[in-house]
Design an enzyme around this catalytic site. Structure first.
Site: not given
Ligand code: PXP
Length: 254
Positions: A11, A14, A22, A203
C-alpha cells in the site's frame, strides 16, 4: 498464491501523504509503484479516500498504468460513495477492497459494519454495481473476523474478505498475548474457505507482527503500507520490500 507463497500487496498511500503535505510533485507515486513491483510486490494497493488526503484521482490512473505495464494487479480500496464507485469503474482495477470510511478518522479504524441493515444494503448495491460494470473484477470486503459479520458477508457475491488485523497488531506491539486473534482468524478462514471466499489480511502490520500470521498459514494475501513507507525512510523502499518478501518466501502456505 499460485506458487504457495502468500501474496504481498504494497500500500503506497503514504508516499502520497508526504507529497500532499507540501503540495509538491514529489515523492512520485509512480516511482513508488514501480520500485515496489520491481522488488517483490505482488500487487499495488491504494486507497482513494473521499477527502483525497493522500491518493488523488490522477494517481489512480497513473498507478494503473504501472500495474498494467508490470502485469500485476491493482487493488483499489474504497468506500461506497457513488462518486468513488464511478472512478473505480473508469479505472477498472483487478481488485477492489471495500472499506468503511469516516472523514474524521486517522486511518480505517475497523471492518465494515454489515450487521447494520442500511449499511449492508449500501455495500450490496456497490458490490453489484461494480460486478456488473467491471469485467472480471474481484471484490473483497474489509471485515472483522467475527462469525456474525462473516455470515452476512457470504450473502454477497464477493471473492475475498480482508480481515482487519489492526487490533492484533496493537496487542502484538504491546507484547501482550495475541493467541485469541490467531484462533479467531483460523475460524474465519475455515468459514470463508467453506464458502469459497479467499481470506486476506491487512492493517497495522509490520515486519515483526506479520510473522506469527505467516507462521499460522491463515492468509493468502497481506496488504501492508504504513510500516513499509516509514521503514523505507531509513532503509529504502527497495530494501524494505526485498527483505519483507524474503520473510514471506520463508513461509509458504503448505
Ligand atoms: N488494508 C486496508 C483495507 C486498509 O484500509 C489499509 C490502510 O489503508 C491497509 C490494508 C494497510 O494498512 P497499514 O497502512 O496500516 O499497513
Amino acid at each position: 498464491m499460485s506458487n504457495g507463497i502468500p501474496r504481498l500487496g504494497i500500500n503506497i498511500d503514504h508516499v502520497a501523504t508526504l507529497r500532499q503535505a507540501r503540495g509538491e510533485e514529489y515523492p512520485s507515486i509512480v516511482d513508488a509503484a514501480q520500485v515496489s513491483l520491481l522488488n517483490g510486490a505482488d500487487q499495488i494497493t491504494i486507497h482513494l479516500r473521499e477527502d483525497r488526503r493522500h491518493i488523488q484521482d490522477y494517481d489512480v490512473e497513473a498507478v494503473r498504468l504501472v500495474t498494467k505495464r508490470y502485469g500485476k494487479p491493482l487493488n483499489l480500496e474504497m468506500g461506497v460513495n457513488p462518486e468513488i464507485v464511478e472512478i473505480a469503474i473508469a479505472s477498472s482495477p483487478e481488485w477492489i477492497c471495500i472499506v468503511p470510511e469516516k472523514r474524521e478518522e486517522k486511518t480505517t479504524e475497523g471492518g465494515l459494519d454489515l450487521l447494520d441493515d442500511d449499511n449492508f444494503i449500501r455495500v450490496e448495491e456497490a458490490v453489484k454495481k461494480l460486478k456488473s460494470s467491471i469485467k472480471d473484477i474481484k471484490i473483497s470486503l474489509f471485515l472483522e473476523a467475527k462469525i456474525e459479520t462473516l455470515l452476512r458477508a457470504k450473502e454477497l457475491p464477493i471473492d475475498a474478505v480482508e480481515i482487519h488485523t489492526g487490533e492484533f497488531a496493537q496487542v502484538f506491539a504491546n507484547g501482550d498475548d495475541y493467541s485469541k486473534f490467531i484462533e479467531q482468524y483460523k475460524s474465519a478462514r475455515e468459514f470463508l474457505n467453506n464458502h469459497k471466499i479467499a481470506c486476506h489480511a491487512g492493517h497495522g502490520l509490520t515486519d515483526e507482527s506479520v510473522v506469527p500470521l505467516l507462521e499460522s498459514k491463515i492468509f493468502e494475501e497481506y496488504n501492508i503500507g504504513h510500516w513499509i513507507i516509514c521503514h523505507s525512510l531509513f532503509n529504502g523502499l527497495a530494501n524494505t520490500i526485498k527483505s519483507l518478501k524474503a520473510t514471506f518466501e520463508a513461509h509458504p502456505l503448505k
